[in-house]
Scaffold this motif. Structure first.
Motif, PDB file in Angstrom:
ATOM      1  N   GLY A   1       9.688  -4.969   3.342  1.00  0.00           N
ATOM      2  CA  GLY A   1       9.460  -3.575   3.006  1.00  0.00           C
ATOM      3  C   GLY A   1      10.214  -3.149   1.750  1.00  0.00           C
ATOM      4  O   GLY A   1      10.360  -3.941   0.816  1.00  0.00           O
ATOM      5  N   SER A   2      10.679  -1.931   1.755  1.00  0.00           N
ATOM      6  CA  SER A   2      11.164  -1.367   0.500  1.00  0.00           C
ATOM      7  C   SER A   2      12.406  -2.083  -0.012  1.00  0.00           C
ATOM      8  O   SER A   2      12.548  -2.288  -1.222  1.00  0.00           O
ATOM      9  N   GLN A   3      13.302  -2.520   0.860  1.00  0.00           N
ATOM     10  CA  GLN A   3      14.490  -3.259   0.382  1.00  0.00           C
ATOM     11  C   GLN A   3      14.075  -4.540  -0.332  1.00  0.00           C
ATOM     12  O   GLN A   3      14.630  -4.905  -1.358  1.00  0.00           O
TER      13      GLN A   3
ATOM     14  N   THR B   1      10.523  -5.405   8.472  1.00  0.00           N
ATOM     15  CA  THR B   1       9.057  -5.483   8.421  1.00  0.00           C
ATOM     16  C   THR B   1       8.540  -6.452   9.479  1.00  0.00           C
ATOM     17  O   THR B   1       7.545  -6.184  10.158  1.00  0.00           O
TER      18      THR B   1
ATOM     19  N   MET C   1       5.768  -9.223   0.859  1.00  0.00           N
ATOM     20  CA  MET C   1       5.011  -8.199   1.602  1.00  0.00           C
ATOM     21  C   MET C   1       5.894  -7.113   2.208  1.00  0.00           C
ATOM     22  O   MET C   1       5.509  -6.434   3.150  1.00  0.00           O
TER      23      MET C   1
ATOM     24  N   ILE D   1       5.718   4.312   1.694  1.00  0.00           N
ATOM     25  CA  ILE D   1       5.139   3.109   2.315  1.00  0.00           C
ATOM     26  C   ILE D   1       5.416   3.017   3.817  1.00  0.00           C
ATOM     27  O   ILE D   1       4.800   2.208   4.507  1.00  0.00           O
TER      28      ILE D   1
ATOM     29  N   ARG E   1      13.510  -8.471   7.520  1.00  0.00           N
ATOM     30  CA  ARG E   1      13.554  -8.539   8.984  1.00  0.00           C
ATOM     31  C   ARG E   1      12.977  -7.270   9.617  1.00  0.00           C
ATOM     32  O   ARG E   1      12.320  -7.321  10.663  1.00  0.00           O
TER      33      ARG E   1
ATOM     34  N   THR F   1      16.963 -12.167   6.367  1.00  0.00           N
ATOM     35  CA  THR F   1      17.954 -11.432   7.142  1.00  0.00           C
ATOM     36  C   THR F   1      19.337 -11.888   6.702  1.00  0.00           C
ATOM     37  O   THR F   1      19.502 -13.025   6.248  1.00  0.00           O
ATOM     38  N   THR F   2      20.304 -10.993   6.853  1.00  0.00           N
ATOM     39  CA  THR F   2      21.690 -11.399   6.595  1.00  0.00           C
ATOM     40  C   THR F   2      22.332 -11.960   7.860  1.00  0.00           C
ATOM     41  O   THR F   2      23.443 -12.467   7.816  1.00  0.00           O
TER      42      THR F   2
ATOM     43  N   ASN G   1       9.821   2.806  10.666  1.00  0.00           N
ATOM     44  CA  ASN G   1       9.457   1.378  10.706  1.00  0.00           C
ATOM     45  C   ASN G   1       8.017   1.116  11.136  1.00  0.00           C
ATOM     46  O   ASN G   1       7.712   0.135  11.831  1.00  0.00           O
TER      47      ASN G   1
ATOM     48  N   ALA H   1       0.871  -1.172   0.000  1.00  0.00           N
ATOM     49  CA  ALA H   1       0.000   0.000   0.000  1.00  0.00           C
ATOM     50  C   ALA H   1       0.902   1.215   0.000  1.00  0.00           C
ATOM     51  O   ALA H   1       1.868   1.273   0.768  1.00  0.00           O
TER      52      ALA H   1
HETATM   53  N1  LIG Z   1       2.900   0.138   3.124  1.00  0.00           N
HETATM   54  C1  LIG Z   1       3.200  -1.152   2.972  1.00  0.00           C
HETATM   55  O1  LIG Z   1       2.522  -1.875   2.245  1.00  0.00           O
HETATM   56  C2  LIG Z   1       4.372  -1.743   3.713  1.00  0.00           C
HETATM   57  C3  LIG Z   1       4.605  -3.119   3.679  1.00  0.00           C
HETATM   58  C4  LIG Z   1       5.706  -3.625   4.372  1.00  0.00           C
HETATM   59  C5  LIG Z   1       6.545  -2.778   5.060  1.00  0.00           C
HETATM   60  N2  LIG Z   1       6.275  -1.448   5.075  1.00  0.00           N
HETATM   61  C6  LIG Z   1       7.167  -0.513   5.764  1.00  0.00           C
HETATM   62  O2  LIG Z   1       8.460  -0.583   5.161  1.00  0.00           O
HETATM   63  C7  LIG Z   1       9.431  -0.228   6.142  1.00  0.00           C
HETATM   64  C8  LIG Z   1      10.475  -1.324   6.219  1.00  0.00           C
HETATM   65  O3  LIG Z   1      11.158  -1.416   4.972  1.00  0.00           O
HETATM   66  P1  LIG Z   1      12.775  -1.480   4.931  1.00  0.00           P
HETATM   67  O4  LIG Z   1      13.175  -1.362   3.511  1.00  0.00           O
HETATM   68  O5  LIG Z   1      13.321  -0.501   5.914  1.00  0.00           O
HETATM   69  O6  LIG Z   1      13.094  -2.911   5.519  1.00  0.00           O
HETATM   70  P2  LIG Z   1      12.696  -4.407   5.027  1.00  0.00           P
HETATM   71  O7  LIG Z   1      12.800  -4.487   3.544  1.00  0.00           O
HETATM   72  O8  LIG Z   1      11.431  -4.818   5.682  1.00  0.00           O
HETATM   73  O9  LIG Z   1      13.842  -5.261   5.727  1.00  0.00           O
HETATM   74  C9  LIG Z   1      15.200  -4.941   5.496  1.00  0.00           C
HETATM   75  C10 LIG Z   1      16.045  -6.044   6.095  1.00  0.00           C
HETATM   76  O10 LIG Z   1      15.836  -7.255   5.366  1.00  0.00           O
HETATM   77  C11 LIG Z   1      17.059  -7.978   5.300  1.00  0.00           C
HETATM   78  N3  LIG Z   1      17.438  -8.105   3.898  1.00  0.00           N
HETATM   79  C12 LIG Z   1      17.250  -7.208   2.891  1.00  0.00           C
HETATM   80  N4  LIG Z   1      17.682  -7.716   1.720  1.00  0.00           N
HETATM   81  C13 LIG Z   1      18.141  -8.957   1.987  1.00  0.00           C
HETATM   82  C14 LIG Z   1      18.730  -9.982   1.185  1.00  0.00           C
HETATM   83  N5  LIG Z   1      18.897  -9.839  -0.153  1.00  0.00           N
HETATM   84  N6  LIG Z   1      19.099 -11.133   1.783  1.00  0.00           N
HETATM   85  C15 LIG Z   1      18.900 -11.312   3.114  1.00  0.00           C
HETATM   86  N7  LIG Z   1      18.366 -10.385   3.920  1.00  0.00           N
HETATM   87  C16 LIG Z   1      17.989  -9.219   3.359  1.00  0.00           C
HETATM   88  C17 LIG Z   1      18.074  -7.183   6.134  1.00  0.00           C
HETATM   89  O11 LIG Z   1      17.931  -7.667   7.454  1.00  0.00           O
HETATM   90  P3  LIG Z   1      19.169  -7.703   8.508  1.00  0.00           P
HETATM   91  O12 LIG Z   1      19.459  -6.271   8.813  1.00  0.00           O
HETATM   92  O13 LIG Z   1      18.606  -8.471   9.665  1.00  0.00           O
HETATM   93  O14 LIG Z   1      20.277  -8.400   7.810  1.00  0.00           O
HETATM   94  C18 LIG Z   1      17.536  -5.776   6.023  1.00  0.00           C
HETATM   95  O15 LIG Z   1      17.959  -4.935   7.082  1.00  0.00           O
HETATM   96  C19 LIG Z   1       8.675  -0.019   7.443  1.00  0.00           C
HETATM   97  O16 LIG Z   1       8.362   1.345   7.607  1.00  0.00           O
HETATM   98  C20 LIG Z   1       7.389  -0.815   7.213  1.00  0.00           C
HETATM   99  O17 LIG Z   1       6.331  -0.347   8.029  1.00  0.00           O
HETATM  100  C21 LIG Z   1       5.217  -0.919   4.420  1.00  0.00           C
END
Ligand SMILES: NC(=O)c1ccc[n+]([C@@H]2O[C@H](COP(=O)([O-])OP(=O)(O)OC[C@H]3O[C@@H](n4cnc5c(N)ncnc54)[C@H](OP(=O)(O)O)[C@@H]3O)[C@@H](O)[C@H]2O)c1
Length: 176
Positions: A102-104, A47, A100, A15, A45, A67-68, A19, A8
């Motif tokens: 997050g942005s990464q 999310t 589902m 998004i 991780r 997670t790494t 966090n 969303a």
């Molecule tokens: N609006 C929506 O629909 C929606 C949906 C979901 C999330 N969100 C929001 O998105 C935000 C979070 O997004 P984010 O980008 O900061 O974090 P994220 O994508 O949820 O998680 C990032 C973590 O995932 C792990 N990771 C990433 N790429 C990887 C890979 N290739 N291999 C292994 N592990 C990997 C790492 O964990 P480690 O650091 O543990 O290694 C990294 O720190 C929050 O604000 C959440 O509320 C919104």
């Protein structure tokens, strides 16, 4: 196997912030639940950490967390260290894996996706620090574009569905 991304987004593809998801749209929460129930969900991780403890693991879904960190674990999470493993493992050919966030994770998974479920929410998010990927119109076609609705929270929202472009793609239909 189908790989679907589901998110969303507010205006400017926001998004998340600090966090968390910076709005409340119960209709979208229901939509998310209906589309993901019974499927494998893949998330980063961060999310996973963002989900209130009482809501995780998300019920009726295999919760795969990327997670790494080789030492990380959490009750109810199936840990993965590689995106391809997270998408492929133990999934039948007819099943759909739902990514589902997050942005990464959206950024990394977009190249493997067949479908996108996007909810547009008409809200400006000051200080957004997580964004949805850009949807390349050369690659994706909207196969469903719902009408704008008003949430019980007062925010306007609509549901869209995109598929990879192919000769068989159909133009967006506007339905509620
Ligand atoms: N609006 C929506 O629909 C929606 C949906 C979901 C999330 N969100 C929001 O998105 C935000 C979070 O997004 P984010 O980008 O900061 O974090 P994220 O994508 O949820 O998680 C990032 C973590 O995932 C792990 N990771 C990433 N790429 C990887 C890979 N290739 N291999 C292994 N592990 C990997 C790492 O964990 P480690 O650091 O543990 O290694 C990294 O720190 C929050 O604000 C959440 O509320 C919104």
């Amino acid at each position: 196997m189908t790989v679907a991304l589901i998110w969303a987004q507010g205006n400017d593809r926001a998004i998340g912030r600090d966090n968390t998801i910076p709005w409340r749209v119960p209709e979208d929460a229901r939509h998310f639940r209906d589309l993901t129930r019974g499927h494998r969900v893949v998330m980063g991780r961060a999310t996973w950490d963002s989900l209130p403890e009482r809501f995780r693991p998300l019920p009726d879904r295999v919760n795969v967390v990327l997670t790494t960190d080789r030492t990380w674990s959490s009750t109810g999470a199936v840990v993965a260290h590689d995106l391809r493993d997270a998408l492929d493992t133990d999934v039948g050919p007819d099943d759909t894996v739902m990514v589902m966030g997050g942005s990464q994770i959206y950024d990394a998974a977009l190249a493997f996706a067949d479908m996108l479920h996007v909810t547009e929410i008409d809200v400006d998010v000051d200080g957004a620090d997580a964004h949805a990927p850009e949807i390349d119109p050369e690659r994706w076609v909207a196969t469903h574009a719902g009408v704008w609705q008003v949430s019980s929270s007062g925010l306007r929202f609509r549901f869209l569905e995109y598929r990879l472009r192919s000769d068989g793609s159909t133009p967006a239909s506007t339905t509620s």
